[in-house]
Scaffold this motif. Structure first.
Motif, mmCIF file in Angstrom:
data_model
loop_
_atom_site.group_PDB
_atom_site.id
_atom_site.type_symbol
_atom_site.label_atom_id
_atom_site.label_comp_id
_atom_site.label_asym_id
_atom_site.label_seq_id
_atom_site.Cartn_x
_atom_site.Cartn_y
_atom_site.Cartn_z
ATOM 1 N N ASN A 1 105.507 82.473 126.470
ATOM 2 C CA ASN A 1 105.921 83.812 126.903
ATOM 3 C C ASN A 1 107.403 83.901 127.236
ATOM 4 O O ASN A 1 107.818 84.799 127.960
ATOM 5 C CB ASN A 1 105.085 84.252 128.107
ATOM 6 N N THR A 2 108.199 82.994 126.723
ATOM 7 C CA THR A 2 109.626 83.071 126.989
ATOM 8 C C THR A 2 110.239 84.192 126.160
ATOM 9 O O THR A 2 109.899 84.374 124.992
ATOM 10 C CB THR A 2 110.326 81.747 126.632
ATOM 11 N N PRO A 3 111.113 84.951 126.760
ATOM 12 C CA PRO A 3 111.756 86.022 125.992
ATOM 13 C C PRO A 3 112.743 85.434 124.987
ATOM 14 O O PRO A 3 113.232 84.316 125.162
ATOM 15 C CB PRO A 3 112.484 86.845 127.065
ATOM 16 N N LEU B 1 111.237 91.878 115.859
ATOM 17 C CA LEU B 1 111.004 92.067 117.296
ATOM 18 C C LEU B 1 109.558 91.767 117.660
ATOM 19 O O LEU B 1 109.275 91.229 118.732
ATOM 20 C CB LEU B 1 111.369 93.492 117.715
ATOM 21 N N TYR B 2 108.639 92.120 116.769
ATOM 22 C CA TYR B 2 107.222 91.846 116.991
ATOM 23 C C TYR B 2 106.980 90.346 117.097
ATOM 24 O O TYR B 2 106.197 89.899 117.931
ATOM 25 C CB TYR B 2 106.416 92.457 115.845
ATOM 26 N N GLU B 3 107.671 89.570 116.268
ATOM 27 C CA GLU B 3 107.549 88.114 116.336
ATOM 28 C C GLU B 3 108.264 87.535 117.556
ATOM 29 O O GLU B 3 107.735 86.649 118.234
ATOM 30 C CB GLU B 3 108.137 87.474 115.081
ATOM 31 N N LEU B 4 109.463 88.034 117.834
ATOM 32 C CA LEU B 4 110.243 87.492 118.951
ATOM 33 C C LEU B 4 109.596 87.761 120.303
ATOM 34 O O LEU B 4 109.700 86.940 121.222
ATOM 35 C CB LEU B 4 111.653 88.071 118.943
ATOM 36 N N PHE B 5 108.946 88.905 120.448
ATOM 37 C CA PHE B 5 108.327 89.260 121.723
ATOM 38 C C PHE B 5 106.827 88.991 121.732
ATOM 39 O O PHE B 5 106.082 89.613 122.498
ATOM 40 C CB PHE B 5 108.610 90.722 122.070
ATOM 41 N N HIS B 6 106.371 88.081 120.873
ATOM 42 C CA HIS B 6 104.998 87.586 120.874
ATOM 43 C C HIS B 6 103.972 88.704 120.707
ATOM 44 O O HIS B 6 103.113 88.917 121.558
ATOM 45 C CB HIS B 6 104.714 86.775 122.143
ATOM 46 N N GLN B 7 104.080 89.434 119.606
ATOM 47 C CA GLN B 7 103.174 90.509 119.203
ATOM 48 C C GLN B 7 103.078 91.629 120.236
ATOM 49 O O GLN B 7 102.019 92.187 120.476
ATOM 50 C CB GLN B 7 101.765 89.968 118.881
#
Length: 178
Positions: free
Chosen positions: A14-16, A88-94
């Protein structure tokens, strides 16, 4: 001891994302957007399609030019937003909300900064400007929601039908507000 090794070696899911990852994502997004707009303008200007659309519009008495230009503009925005929101969907974990709100916030800051940059310019601020900007923001926001919905459910038929419905609805709205 093994549990401690596992805990220290694993990364937190859950790291940004880092500022660098977001910066590169937005840089590529704006490059894609600018490149596609330049190609679009070059093609329309080279082949004289703007004047051809004006001639068709005058003879048929139907607003072909705004509808077609909205269709092309929506295609360009979909192309670049698909990359941005997917990343962004991948970077912020769906996270659907972050994949939708970050691009909207980016454009609100850009447009708001443009209008608030110099308050002494001769920009007539009246209700029509806010209605038009609100319409553009609504158009962009629903487009972002449709793209994010596709990332979550991966249903192509529903995605393309929603895009077509979005295009028809906002073609009518843009025709009456602009």
């Amino acid at each position: 001891m093994e549990q401690l090794d596992e805990h220290l070696s694993s990364t937190n899911l859950n790291t940004p994302p880092s500022f660098r990852q977001l910066g590169i994502t937005f840089f590529i997004y704006f490059i894609l957007l600018i490149f596609s707009i330049v190609i679009y303008t070059t093609i329309f200007e080279t082949f004289g399609l703007f004047s051809l659309l004006n001639q068709f519009q005058d003879t048929i008495k139907f607003p072909i030019r705004p509808v077609l230009l909205l269709f092309v503009l929506e295609g360009l925005v979909i192309f670049s937003n698909y990359y941005l929101q997917g990343r962004l969907y991948e970077l912020f974990h769906q996270s659907i909300s972050k994949a939708v709100l970050i691009p909207i916030l980016c454009w609100v800051i850009i447009i708001g900064g443009t209008f608030m940059y110099d308050t002494y310019q001769s920009i007539p601020i009246n209700l029509n400007i806010f209605i038009r900007l609100g319409t553009l923001l609504g158009w962009y926001g629903t487009l972002c929601l449709i793209i994010a919905y596709y990332f979550q459910h991966s249903n192509r038929k529903l995605y393309y039908s929603l895009l077509f419905l979005h295009w028809i609805l906002y073609a009518l709205i843009f025709y009456f507000t602009f």
